[in-house]
Scaffold this active site. Structure first.
Site, PDB file in Angstrom:
ATOM      1  N   LYS A 210      61.998  15.417   6.214  1.00 50.72           N
ATOM      2  CA  LYS A 210      61.358  16.731   6.197  1.00 50.72           C
ATOM      3  C   LYS A 210      61.286  17.257   7.619  1.00 50.72           C
ATOM      4  O   LYS A 210      60.740  16.603   8.514  1.00 50.72           O
ATOM      5  CB  LYS A 210      59.961  16.610   5.613  1.00 50.72           C
ATOM      6  CG  LYS A 210      59.192  17.921   5.688  1.00 50.72           C
ATOM      7  CD  LYS A 210      57.908  17.866   4.916  1.00 50.72           C
ATOM      8  CE  LYS A 210      57.122  19.148   5.079  1.00 50.72           C
ATOM      9  NZ  LYS A 210      55.865  19.100   4.336  1.00 50.72           N
TER      10      LYS A 210
ATOM     11  N   LYS B  69      64.288  18.345   3.067  1.00 50.30           N
ATOM     12  CA  LYS B  69      63.573  19.623   3.071  1.00 50.30           C
ATOM     13  C   LYS B  69      63.569  20.217   4.466  1.00 50.30           C
ATOM     14  O   LYS B  69      63.301  19.466   5.402  1.00 50.30           O
ATOM     15  CB  LYS B  69      62.144  19.357   2.607  1.00 50.30           C
ATOM     16  CG  LYS B  69      61.246  20.550   2.595  1.00 50.30           C
ATOM     17  CD  LYS B  69      59.875  20.160   2.159  1.00 50.30           C
ATOM     18  CE  LYS B  69      58.964  21.346   2.328  1.00 50.30           C
ATOM     19  NZ  LYS B  69      57.585  20.987   2.310  1.00 50.30           N
TER      20      LYS B  69
END
Ligand code: PBG
Length: 337
Positions: free
Chosen positions: A205, A260
Site C-alpha cells: 500500500k 493499492k
C-alpha cells in the site's frame, strides 16, 4: 523474393492480426481475460443516523445510514457480487488519540456487519483494520511524540480485529502498513478460535494522493491536518520493496494480498502475481473513482465503457479481484450484456 533479416517468417501478408478481430464471434473466441461480478468487492461507507449522505468528492457514492446498509448489500448480492467491505464515518466526538472506539463492540462498523450478516449470511463481509477512522490524529496508528508507533498500534489492531470478527466479519483487511501486524493478528485470531477468518493484507500500500476522496468520505482528512502517511505507507517510486512486503505478509499468514492504489500500480500487481501466484487483489481507490466519474459527468468519457475497460485492465494485469466503487454499476452492466 528475398526476405530481409528483420522480417520474421510468417509475417505480413501471411499473418494478418486483424483477421481475429473481424467478427464479434471471433473476438469472443480469442478473448484472453474476462470480468465478471465474481471479481468484485464493493467498498461501502456507513454513517450514523437514518439518512444516507452523499460524498461530494465521489458523485454517486453515499455513506449509508447504518440501518440502510443491509438493503444495499442485498442489491449487490443479487447482482452476484461476492463480498462487501465496510468503512465507517465515525462521529468526530468519538475520535480520540488512543482510537479506543475501534474496539468498541457496538461501534458503527460492528453494527453494520451485524446488520449485513443477519440479512445476508452467505455474503462475504470484509472490514479494514486500521485506526484512522477512530483516531483524532487521522493516522492509521497511534501517535506518540509526533511519530506513529508500530508495536503499540499492532496491539490495538488485534483488539479491533477481534470485535469485528465477533460481529461476524469474514475477511479482515489490515490497511495500516505497520510491521508485523499480519502475524500478530493471525495469532490473536487463532488464540480465540477464529481459524476460519480470512486475512487480506493490504500488502503493498503506497502513500498516495489518490486516497483524497476516501478521507472526505470517512471524514478523517481534517484530523490529519495535511500530514502525510509517508513513514508507514510505501514510496511510489518502489517496486522491489513491494515484493518484500508481500513475501512477509504471506509468511505471516495472509490468505490474499492486495496492491493499492490500482490503476497507476498495475505493474506491481503483475510482479506480485508472477512471483507468488497467490490470490492477488487491487484496490481501485477513491481518487481513481473520482477521476473517471467527474470526467464522465462532464462529458469527457463514456462512463459505462470506461469502467468496464478499467476493470479489464486489473484482470489483465493479474488480479483475481478488484475492490471498486464501480462494483454495482459494473455488475449491472455485465448482467445487461
Ligand atoms: C485507511 C484506508 C485508506 C483507504 C482504505 N483504507 C486511506 C488511507 O490509507 O489514507 C483508501 C481507500 C480509497 O482511497 O478508496 N487505512
Amino acid at each position: 523474393m528475398s526476405r530481409g533479416p528483420s522480417t520474421p517468417v510468417g509475417a505480413f501478408p501471411q499473418t494478418r492480426m486483424r483477421r481475429n478481430r473481424r467478427w464479434d464471434w471471433s473476438r469472443r473466441l480469442v478473448r484472453e481475460n474476462v470480468v465478471t461480478p465474481d471479481d468484485l468487492i464493493w467498498p461501502v461507507f456507513v454513517c450514523e443516523g437514518t439518512e444516507d449522505e452523499p460524498v461530494p468528492t465521489m458523485p454517486g457514492v453515499v455513506r449509508y445510514a447504518v440501518g440502510n446498509v443491509a438493503a444495499a448489500a442485498g442489491e449487490a448480492k443479487a447482482l452476484g457480487i461476492p463480498a462487501i467491505a465496510i468503512f465507517p464515518a465515525t462521529p468526530a466526538e468519538l475520535k480520540t488519540p488512543g482510537a479506543e472506539e475501534a474496539w468498541n463492540p457496538d461501534n458503527l462498523v460492528c453494527r453494520a456487519v451485524r446488520e449485513i450478516k443477519n440479512a445476508h449470511p452467505d455474503m462475504g463481509v470484509m472490514c479494514d483494520v486500521a485506526l484512522d477512522p477512530f483516531n483524532s490524529d487521522g493516522h492509521d496508528g497511534i501517535v506518540r511524540n509526533g511519530h506513529v508507533v508500530n508495536d503499540e498500534t499492532v496491539e490495538a489492531l488485534c483488539r479491533q480485529t477481534l470485535v469485528q470478527v465477533e460481529a461476524g466479519c469474514d475477511i479482515i483487511a489490515p490497511s495500516d502498513m505497520m510491521d508485523g501486524r499480519i502475524g500478530a493478528i493471525r495469532k490473536a485470531l487463532d488464540a480465540e478460535g477464529h481459524q476460519k477468518v480470512l486475512l487480506m493484507a493490504y500488502a503493498a500500500k503506497y502513500a498516495s494522493a489518490f486516497y483524497g476522496p476516501f478521507r472526505d468520505a470517512i471524514e478523517s482528512k481534517g484530523f490529519l491536518q495535511g500530514e502525510t502517511k509517508d513513514t508507514y505507507q510505501m514510496d511510489a517510486a518502489n517496486s522491489d520493496e513491494a515484493l518484500r512486503e508481500v513475501a512477509l505478509d504471506i509468511e505471516e499468514g495472509a490468505d490474499m494480498v492486495m496492491v493499492k492504489p490500482g490503476m497507476p500500480y498495475l505493474d506491481i500487481v503483475r510482479r506480485v502475481k508472477e512471483r507468488f501466484g497467490v490470490p492477488t487483489f487491487a484496490y481501485n481507490v477513491s481518487g481513481e473513482y473520482a477521476m473517471l466519474r467527474f470526467a464522465a459527468d462532464n462529458g469527457a468519457l463514456d462512463y459505462d465503457r470506461v469502467i468496464l475497460e478499467a476493470l479489464m485492465g486489473f484482470k489483465r494485469a493479474g488480479c483475481n479481484g478488484v475492490l471498486t466503487y464501480f462494483a454495482v454499476d459494473a455488475a449491472r452492466l455485465l448482467h445487461d450484456g
